[in-house]
Design a protein around this motif. Structure first.
Motif, mmCIF file in Angstrom:
data_model
loop_
_atom_site.group_PDB
_atom_site.id
_atom_site.type_symbol
_atom_site.label_atom_id
_atom_site.label_comp_id
_atom_site.label_asym_id
_atom_site.label_seq_id
_atom_site.Cartn_x
_atom_site.Cartn_y
_atom_site.Cartn_z
ATOM 1 N N VAL A 15 88.838 53.331 -17.591
ATOM 2 C CA VAL A 15 89.795 52.317 -16.854
ATOM 3 C C VAL A 15 90.825 53.374 -16.278
ATOM 4 C CG1 VAL A 15 91.423 50.400 -17.241
ATOM 5 C CG2 VAL A 15 89.408 50.720 -18.834
ATOM 6 N N PRO A 16 90.996 53.334 -14.991
ATOM 7 C CA PRO A 16 92.042 54.015 -14.476
ATOM 8 C C PRO A 16 93.285 53.943 -14.914
ATOM 9 C CG PRO A 16 90.521 53.015 -12.712
ATOM 10 C CD PRO A 16 90.232 52.531 -13.926
ATOM 11 N N SER A 17 94.009 52.624 -15.305
ATOM 12 C CA SER A 17 95.492 52.504 -15.771
ATOM 13 C C SER A 17 95.508 53.338 -17.238
ATOM 14 C CB SER A 17 95.607 51.082 -16.129
ATOM 15 O OG SER A 17 95.433 50.590 -14.859
ATOM 16 N N LEU A 18 94.426 53.282 -18.060
ATOM 17 C CA LEU A 18 94.220 53.818 -19.092
ATOM 18 C C LEU A 18 93.911 55.405 -19.286
ATOM 19 C CD1 LEU A 18 92.184 51.455 -21.346
ATOM 20 C CD2 LEU A 18 94.561 51.537 -21.215
ATOM 21 N N THR A 19 93.453 55.889 -18.222
ATOM 22 C CA THR A 19 93.374 57.426 -17.959
ATOM 23 C C THR A 19 94.781 57.901 -17.763
ATOM 24 O OG1 THR A 19 91.285 56.948 -16.887
ATOM 25 C CG2 THR A 19 92.473 59.120 -16.460
ATOM 26 N N GLU A 20 95.567 57.116 -16.629
ATOM 27 C CA GLU A 20 97.002 57.782 -16.408
ATOM 28 C C GLU A 20 97.758 57.469 -17.711
ATOM 29 O OE1 GLU A 20 100.263 57.181 -12.908
ATOM 30 O OE2 GLU A 20 99.115 55.290 -13.507
ATOM 31 N N ALA A 21 97.762 56.433 -18.609
ATOM 32 C CA ALA A 21 98.412 56.538 -19.644
ATOM 33 C C ALA A 21 98.121 57.693 -20.947
ATOM 34 C CB ALA A 21 98.264 55.007 -20.318
ATOM 35 N N VAL A 22 96.874 57.840 -20.997
ATOM 36 C CA VAL A 22 96.650 58.906 -21.749
ATOM 37 C C VAL A 22 97.139 60.235 -21.379
ATOM 38 C CG1 VAL A 22 94.811 60.412 -22.830
ATOM 39 C CG2 VAL A 22 94.785 57.803 -22.889
ATOM 40 N N ALA A 23 96.918 60.396 -19.900
ATOM 41 C CA ALA A 23 97.281 61.766 -19.100
ATOM 42 C C ALA A 23 98.734 62.060 -19.295
ATOM 43 C CB ALA A 23 96.942 61.700 -17.722
ATOM 44 N N ALA A 24 99.550 60.821 -19.217
ATOM 45 C CA ALA A 24 101.076 61.015 -19.390
ATOM 46 C C ALA A 24 101.501 61.368 -20.734
ATOM 47 C CB ALA A 24 101.579 59.636 -18.635
ATOM 48 N N THR A 25 100.558 60.963 -21.596
ATOM 49 C CA THR A 25 101.157 61.306 -22.946
ATOM 50 C C THR A 25 100.415 62.450 -23.767
ATOM 51 O OG1 THR A 25 101.224 58.685 -23.155
ATOM 52 C CG2 THR A 25 101.063 59.994 -25.337
ATOM 53 N N ALA A 26 99.053 62.507 -23.460
ATOM 54 C CA ALA A 26 98.404 63.605 -24.123
ATOM 55 C C ALA A 26 97.050 63.980 -23.344
ATOM 56 C CB ALA A 26 97.856 63.595 -25.698
ATOM 57 N N PRO A 27 97.620 64.701 -22.248
ATOM 58 C CA PRO A 27 96.370 64.947 -21.241
ATOM 59 C C PRO A 27 95.213 65.798 -21.843
ATOM 60 C CG PRO A 27 98.427 66.387 -20.687
ATOM 61 C CD PRO A 27 98.606 65.249 -21.549
ATOM 62 N N GLY A 28 95.344 66.581 -22.830
ATOM 63 C CA GLY A 28 94.448 67.475 -23.353
ATOM 64 C C GLY A 28 93.573 66.508 -24.196
ATOM 65 N N LEU A 29 93.866 65.339 -24.321
ATOM 66 C CA LEU A 29 92.541 64.594 -24.953
ATOM 67 C C LEU A 29 91.263 64.134 -24.062
ATOM 68 C CD1 LEU A 29 94.528 61.942 -27.234
ATOM 69 C CD2 LEU A 29 93.626 63.873 -27.817
ATOM 70 N N LEU A 30 91.742 64.017 -22.633
ATOM 71 C CA LEU A 30 90.785 63.331 -21.846
ATOM 72 C C LEU A 30 89.709 64.408 -21.842
ATOM 73 C CD1 LEU A 30 93.180 62.018 -19.219
ATOM 74 C CD2 LEU A 30 91.467 60.691 -20.786
ATOM 75 N N ALA A 31 88.139 63.901 -22.044
ATOM 76 C CA ALA A 31 87.148 64.624 -22.044
ATOM 77 C C ALA A 31 86.272 64.308 -20.865
ATOM 78 C CB ALA A 31 86.109 64.620 -23.248
ATOM 79 N N GLY A 32 86.605 63.045 -20.062
ATOM 80 C CA GLY A 32 86.008 62.510 -18.945
ATOM 81 C C GLY A 32 86.463 61.164 -18.483
ATOM 82 N N VAL A 33 86.286 60.937 -17.156
ATOM 83 C CA VAL A 33 86.988 59.764 -16.435
ATOM 84 C C VAL A 33 85.989 59.291 -15.690
ATOM 85 C CG1 VAL A 33 89.519 60.435 -16.930
ATOM 86 C CG2 VAL A 33 88.233 61.182 -14.953
ATOM 87 N N THR A 34 86.296 58.188 -14.955
ATOM 88 C CA THR A 34 85.784 57.551 -14.221
ATOM 89 C C THR A 34 86.017 58.097 -12.378
ATOM 90 O OG1 THR A 34 87.230 55.783 -13.328
ATOM 91 C CG2 THR A 34 85.938 55.280 -15.113
ATOM 92 N N ASP A 35 85.097 57.893 -11.512
ATOM 93 C CA ASP A 35 85.464 58.266 -10.203
ATOM 94 C C ASP A 35 86.694 57.524 -9.678
ATOM 95 O OD1 ASP A 35 83.007 59.670 -10.579
ATOM 96 O OD2 ASP A 35 81.778 58.073 -9.493
ATOM 97 N N TRP A 36 87.147 56.492 -10.124
ATOM 98 C CA TRP A 36 88.042 55.763 -9.509
ATOM 99 C C TRP A 36 89.514 56.145 -10.505
ATOM 100 C CZ3 TRP A 36 86.684 53.544 -5.407
ATOM 101 C CH2 TRP A 36 85.583 53.241 -4.860
ATOM 102 N N CYS A 37 89.172 57.031 -11.207
ATOM 103 C CA CYS A 37 90.558 57.412 -11.767
ATOM 104 C C CYS A 37 91.536 58.383 -11.027
ATOM 105 C CB CYS A 37 90.429 58.158 -13.327
ATOM 106 S SG CYS A 37 89.721 56.870 -14.498
ATOM 107 N N SER A 38 92.204 58.074 -10.232
ATOM 108 C CA SER A 38 92.898 58.676 -9.161
ATOM 109 C C SER A 38 94.272 59.132 -9.371
ATOM 110 C CB SER A 38 93.183 57.896 -7.958
ATOM 111 O OG SER A 38 93.976 56.624 -8.186
ATOM 112 N N HIS A 39 94.903 58.870 -10.650
ATOM 113 C CA HIS A 39 95.955 59.429 -11.363
ATOM 114 C C HIS A 39 96.064 59.629 -12.750
ATOM 115 C CE1 HIS A 39 97.507 57.237 -7.697
ATOM 116 N NE2 HIS A 39 98.574 57.801 -7.691
ATOM 117 N N PRO A 40 96.578 60.818 -13.035
ATOM 118 C CA PRO A 40 97.523 61.726 -11.939
ATOM 119 C C PRO A 40 96.512 62.575 -11.109
ATOM 120 C CG PRO A 40 97.302 62.894 -14.167
ATOM 121 C CD PRO A 40 96.697 61.581 -14.345
#
Length: 246
Positions: A15-40
């Motif tokens: 979910v792009p919204s949730l990708t941005e939310a996690v990235a703004a809080t603890a970006p190191g957690l993200l192991a993968g996102v969708t093609d539509w996750c444009s932020h950050p």
């Protein structure tokens, strides 16, 4: 004594919204996102397909501790496949602003085991006692054309606009995203038309072309439909766009 939730180590967000939310809080957690996750911008993690067609095999191979999803943006069959692969999938439901704040807390604090982020408090404060048009304006809010589709009942974007004093002309429609012929939309007699730049990328030309004589507000889709850090600036950004429409 209650124990705090265990912090996860890796997250895949669908979910792009949730990708941005996690990235703004603890970006190191993200192991993968969708093609539509444009932020950050410049997020350097594997892209795993779209929200409607994620590569479930690749996601399973990454073996994240948690997959973040949404009941509207993601398909039940894909989420079932991820669960069948043994993954923990947290599915959100967002229909209005209070629910968005609750779900963000559930995702970040209880789901990911993170401290509550300061930006979430800032977002709640930004929407507290926000000034609204009085009397309210009535708006048609298209989200697609060919065919024309608009916001109907029970939508997050509709709730945000209502808090700014802009009533969705189709808020009482039986469907959440009804298809309405253009001649019916123009005959509705709305005070203005609100044109977001996503999911359909409406441009300044779309308003005068399709809704001649009706003021058109071109708004940021991210600030109208995303639930994450953008909520902190959304009231001002949306209000500015609405006022620019005259």
């Amino acid at each position: 004594m209650t124990s705090s939730p265990a912090r996860v180590r890796t997250v895949v967000s669908l979910v792009p919204s949730l990708t941005e939310a996690v990235a703004a809080t603890a970006p190191g957690l993200l192991a993968g996102v969708t093609d539509w996750c444009s932020h950050p911008a410049g997020l350097d993690v594997p892209r795993l397909g779209g929200t409607k067609n994620p590569d479930t095999a690749r996601i399973a191979a990454l073996a994240p501790d948690l997959v973040l999803a949404n009941e509207e943006e993601n398909r039940p069959a894909d989420l079932a496949a991820l669960r069948a692969a043994g993954l923990d999938v947290l599915v959100t439901e967002i229909r209005d602003l209070p629910q968005a704040f609750r779900e963000l807390d559930r995702v970040l604090v209880r789901g990911c085991g993170l401290p509550r982020p300061g930006w979430l408090d800032e977002a709640e404060a930004a929407w507290r006692d926000v000034p609204a048009y009085d009397p309210p304006l009535t708006a048609v809010v298209p989200i697609w054309r060919r065919p024309w589709m608009v916001l109907g009942r029970d939508t997050f974007a509709g709730d945000l606009l209502a808090r700014l004093g802009v009533r969705n002309a189709y808020a009482d429609h039986a469907d959440r995203y009804p298809r309405i012929p253009l001649d019916e939309l123009t005959a509705r007699g709305a005070d203005l038309v609100v044109l977001p730049d996503e999911p359909y990328r409406f441009t300044p030309d779309d308003g005068p072309e399709a809704f001649p004589g009706t003021p058109a507000a071109l708004v940021s889709g991210r600030h109208l439909t995303w639930y994450g850090p953008s909520l902190a600036e959304a009231p001002e950004v949306l209000r500015t766009a609405l006022e620019a429409a005259g």
